[in-house]
Write a protein that holds these residues in place. Structure first.
Motif, PDB file in Angstrom:
ATOM      1  N   UNK A 110     -17.165  13.890  32.311  1.00  0.00           N
ATOM      2  CA  UNK A 110     -16.371  14.020  33.542  1.00  0.00           C
ATOM      3  C   UNK A 110     -14.921  13.625  33.320  1.00  0.00           C
ATOM      4  N   UNK A 111     -14.688  12.605  32.516  1.00  0.00           N
ATOM      5  CA  UNK A 111     -13.324  12.169  32.217  1.00  0.00           C
ATOM      6  C   UNK A 111     -12.574  13.277  31.480  1.00  0.00           C
ATOM      7  N   UNK A 112     -13.252  13.910  30.537  1.00  0.00           N
ATOM      8  CA  UNK A 112     -12.636  14.994  29.766  1.00  0.00           C
ATOM      9  C   UNK A 112     -12.312  16.178  30.688  1.00  0.00           C
ATOM     10  N   UNK A 113     -13.227  16.504  31.588  1.00  0.00           N
ATOM     11  CA  UNK A 113     -12.986  17.608  32.528  1.00  0.00           C
ATOM     12  C   UNK A 113     -11.793  17.307  33.437  1.00  0.00           C
ATOM     13  N   UNK A 114     -11.696  16.077  33.919  1.00  0.00           N
ATOM     14  CA  UNK A 114     -10.565  15.705  34.780  1.00  0.00           C
ATOM     15  C   UNK A 114      -9.243  15.796  34.013  1.00  0.00           C
ATOM     16  N   UNK A 115      -9.237  15.331  32.768  1.00  0.00           N
ATOM     17  CA  UNK A 115      -8.039  15.407  31.928  1.00  0.00           C
ATOM     18  C   UNK A 115      -7.623  16.862  31.730  1.00  0.00           C
ATOM     19  N   UNK A 116      -8.596  17.730  31.470  1.00  0.00           N
ATOM     20  CA  UNK A 116      -8.312  19.148  31.276  1.00  0.00           C
ATOM     21  C   UNK A 116      -7.721  19.767  32.547  1.00  0.00           C
ATOM     22  N   UNK A 117      -8.246  19.412  33.705  1.00  0.00           N
ATOM     23  CA  UNK A 117      -7.720  19.929  34.976  1.00  0.00           C
ATOM     24  C   UNK A 117      -6.292  19.457  35.213  1.00  0.00           C
ATOM     25  N   UNK A 118      -6.014  18.197  34.895  1.00  0.00           N
ATOM     26  CA  UNK A 118      -4.655  17.668  35.047  1.00  0.00           C
ATOM     27  C   UNK A 118      -3.688  18.413  34.133  1.00  0.00           C
ATOM     28  N   UNK A 119      -4.098  18.663  32.892  1.00  0.00           N
ATOM     29  CA  UNK A 119      -3.250  19.415  31.967  1.00  0.00           C
ATOM     30  C   UNK A 119      -2.974  20.818  32.495  1.00  0.00           C
ATOM     31  N   UNK A 120      -4.024  21.474  32.978  1.00  0.00           N
ATOM     32  CA  UNK A 120      -3.859  22.833  33.486  1.00  0.00           C
ATOM     33  C   UNK A 120      -2.902  22.876  34.666  1.00  0.00           C
ATOM     34  N   UNK A 121      -3.061  21.959  35.610  1.00  0.00           N
ATOM     35  CA  UNK A 121      -2.207  21.992  36.806  1.00  0.00           C
ATOM     36  C   UNK A 121      -0.786  21.494  36.491  1.00  0.00           C
ATOM     37  N   UNK A 122      -0.685  20.462  35.683  1.00  0.00           N
ATOM     38  CA  UNK A 122       0.626  19.907  35.354  1.00  0.00           C
ATOM     39  C   UNK A 122       1.454  20.807  34.478  1.00  0.00           C
ATOM     40  N   UNK A 123       0.830  21.464  33.538  1.00  0.00           N
ATOM     41  CA  UNK A 123       1.551  22.349  32.617  1.00  0.00           C
ATOM     42  C   UNK A 123       1.522  23.798  33.062  1.00  0.00           C
ATOM     43  N   UNK A 124       0.873  24.073  34.187  1.00  0.00           N
ATOM     44  CA  UNK A 124       0.774  25.423  34.758  1.00  0.00           C
ATOM     45  C   UNK A 124       0.211  26.430  33.744  1.00  0.00           C
ATOM     46  N   UNK A 125      -0.829  25.992  33.058  1.00  0.00           N
ATOM     47  CA  UNK A 125      -1.500  26.873  32.093  1.00  0.00           C
ATOM     48  C   UNK A 125      -2.590  27.632  32.841  1.00  0.00           C
ATOM     49  N   UNK A 126      -2.527  28.953  32.796  1.00  0.00           N
ATOM     50  CA  UNK A 126      -3.498  29.768  33.530  1.00  0.00           C
ATOM     51  C   UNK A 126      -4.863  29.754  32.843  1.00  0.00           C
ATOM     52  N   UNK A 127      -4.872  29.789  31.535  1.00  0.00           N
ATOM     53  CA  UNK A 127      -6.129  29.838  30.797  1.00  0.00           C
ATOM     54  C   UNK A 127      -6.070  28.824  29.663  1.00  0.00           C
TER      55      UNK A 127
END
Length: 129
Positions: A110-127
């Protein structure tokens, strides 16, 4: 490890790189064989006897050694979050892990998934693969 990308070849490559502890969520459609029964993970989840108060694991669970056509013989940790929500984890490690080790590694998921979501939203990475 995410079940979407897994293969026997990937497992072997990760082990060659030095990753010795590899845990993956098993899909209900994966077939397992053992204990005079062959069936999908979704069927196994209903068949196993979940035990409470296993050392180091705070949910009812059971560890089974079963055969999968893709990965061969491996350990599975079946666990129950509620009466209707049962899951299975596949131990693809180079050396078989105890149930508590599998559980400890998985709880970081769950921690890894949350980190990945933060990276996606913060860096605006679509995929993100």
């Amino acid at each position: 490890m995410d079940s979407w990308y897994v293969s026997k070849q990937l497992k072997e490559q990760l082990q060659e790189l030095g990753f010795t502890k590899i845990i993956m969520a098993g899909k209900g459609s994966y077939v397992f064989e053992g204990e005079n029964f062959k069936g999908k993970g979704s069927e196994w989840k209903k068949r196993v006897d979940y035990r409470k108060n296993e050392w180091g694991i705070n949910v009812p669970c059971v560890r089974k050694k079963l055969l999968n056509p893709t990965f061969g013989t491996l350990n599975l940790l079946f666990f129950q979050k509620s009466n209707s929500n049962c899951y299975l984890l596949m131990d693809l490690s180079s050396i078989s892990l105890r149930g508590a080790e599998i559980w400890r590694i998985w709880t970081a998921h769950n921690i890894i998934e949350q980190f990945r979501k933060i990276l996606k939203s913060g860096l605006k990475i679509a995929e993100m693969k």
